[in-house]
Design an enzyme around this catalytic site. Structure first.
Site, PDB file in Angstrom:
ATOM      1  N   GLU A 293      22.621 -87.060  14.817  1.00 45.18           N
ATOM      2  CA  GLU A 293      23.885 -86.376  14.521  1.00 45.18           C
ATOM      3  C   GLU A 293      23.819 -84.978  15.112  1.00 45.18           C
ATOM      4  OE1 GLU A 293      26.980 -85.316  10.887  1.00 45.18           O
ATOM      5  OE2 GLU A 293      24.834 -85.455  10.436  1.00 45.18           O
TER       6      GLU A 293
ATOM      7  N   GLU B 215      21.455 -78.963  14.121  1.00 43.05           N
ATOM      8  CA  GLU B 215      22.398 -77.919  13.699  1.00 43.05           C
ATOM      9  C   GLU B 215      21.899 -76.602  14.277  1.00 43.05           C
ATOM     10  OE1 GLU B 215      25.229 -75.767  12.736  1.00 43.05           O
ATOM     11  OE2 GLU B 215      25.433 -77.826  12.011  1.00 43.05           O
TER      12      GLU B 215
ATOM     13  N   ASP C 101      33.100 -78.264  16.286  1.00 45.31           N
ATOM     14  CA  ASP C 101      33.875 -77.062  16.592  1.00 45.31           C
ATOM     15  C   ASP C 101      34.865 -77.389  17.714  1.00 45.31           C
ATOM     16  OD1 ASP C 101      34.810 -74.544  17.393  1.00 45.31           O
ATOM     17  OD2 ASP C 101      32.893 -73.570  16.955  1.00 45.31           O
TER      18      ASP C 101
ATOM     19  N   ASP D   3      39.560 -84.074  12.364  1.00 44.85           N
ATOM     20  CA  ASP D   3      40.941 -84.002  11.875  1.00 44.85           C
ATOM     21  C   ASP D   3      41.797 -83.185  12.832  1.00 44.85           C
ATOM     22  OD1 ASP D   3      39.772 -81.466  11.233  1.00 44.85           O
ATOM     23  OD2 ASP D   3      41.475 -81.105   9.902  1.00 44.85           O
TER      24      ASP D   3
ATOM     25  N   THR E 266      31.831 -86.940   5.522  1.00 48.33           N
ATOM     26  CA  THR E 266      31.177 -85.640   5.518  1.00 48.33           C
ATOM     27  C   THR E 266      31.902 -84.750   4.510  1.00 48.33           C
ATOM     28  OG1 THR E 266      32.600 -84.549   7.148  1.00 48.33           O
ATOM     29  CG2 THR E 266      30.830 -85.950   8.005  1.00 48.33           C
ATOM     30  N   GLU E 267      31.335 -83.575   4.272  1.00 52.06           N
ATOM     31  CA  GLU E 267      32.005 -82.613   3.385  1.00 52.06           C
ATOM     32  C   GLU E 267      33.380 -82.240   3.929  1.00 52.06           C
ATOM     33  OE1 GLU E 267      27.534 -81.774   2.898  1.00 52.06           O
ATOM     34  OE2 GLU E 267      28.903 -82.284   4.529  1.00 52.06           O
TER      35      GLU E 267
END
Length: 216
Positions: A43, A68, A121, A157, A196-197
């Site tokens: 990921e 990350e 992002d 989204d 995910t959150e």
């Protein structure tokens, strides 16, 4: 991206047994880290770790790596994992503080079985388009590190980012296995979906979730 500084984040990450200090040292031998030959799923932009940790618990036969680049974000994933009772912690997951731009320096050809991109992002300014994780620049990197039958799964989204991503795939040697602008109303595609959150947050606000799955 402006992030709140988390005091001691670097120290916590460096001290955690779930974090890889130097990803480049494992290039070509990530299976040694897990001490098995299970497929490796990656990921990119793992955030606070909910997605990857859930997958690792549900699928012990797969190895998971989460990249990350921001310490203040990654430390939350580490803390969440280490807060679990030890007997419940998955043993098939590691995190890496790393910039995906340098992906080819950390992973060998065909070393990764699947790549997840979740709520990346959007880099909305045109001059930053190459930084988007679904740009052709990054698709070329994925082409190298993915196994022959490997796939990339992308969720967002952001409708503009999704449109951009569709166009990048159409102009490349990649092909769609699936695509939708409303994942949660696609029964077949939504089966087994792990949120995910960000996905929980945005879908609760009524934002439709876009998803595509691609391969070469």
């Amino acid at each position: 991206m402006r992030l709140k500084h988390v005091k001691g984040a670097d120290e916590k990450i460096n001290a955690s047994s779930y974090c890889v200090r130097d990803a480049k040292e494992y290039k070509g031998r990530w299976k040694d880290l897990f001490s098995n030959n299970h497929p490796i799923y990656l990921e990119i932009g793992t955030g606070k770790g909910q997605f990857l940790t859930t997958l690792a618990k549900n699928h012990p036969q797969i190895n998971y790596l989460g990249i990350e680049m921001y310490s203040s974000v990654l430390v939350r994933a580490v803390e969440k994992l280490e807060a679990m009772p030890e007997e419940e912690r998955p043993k098939n997951i590691f995190f890496i503080r790393f910039d995906a731009t340098d992906l080819l320096e950390a992973f060998a050809e065909g070393e990764i079985a699947r790549i997840y991109l979740n709520f990346s992002d959007p880099w909305p300014k045109d001059r930053h388009a190459k930084r988007r994780l679904t740009s052709r620049r990054f698709l070329d990197r994925y082409d190298v590190v993915l196994a022959k039958d490997g796939v990339v799964e992308f969720k967002t989204d952001n409708q503009d980012l999704f449109t951009f991503s569709l166009e990048e795939v159409e102009e490349s040697k990649w092909e769609f296995l699936a695509k939708t602008r409303d994942l949660h109303h696609e029964e077949e595609l939504c089966k087994g979906n792990v949120m995910t959150e960000y996905e929980e947050k945005f879908s609760s606000m009524g934002n439709p979730i876009c998803k595509m799955i691609i391969r070469r």
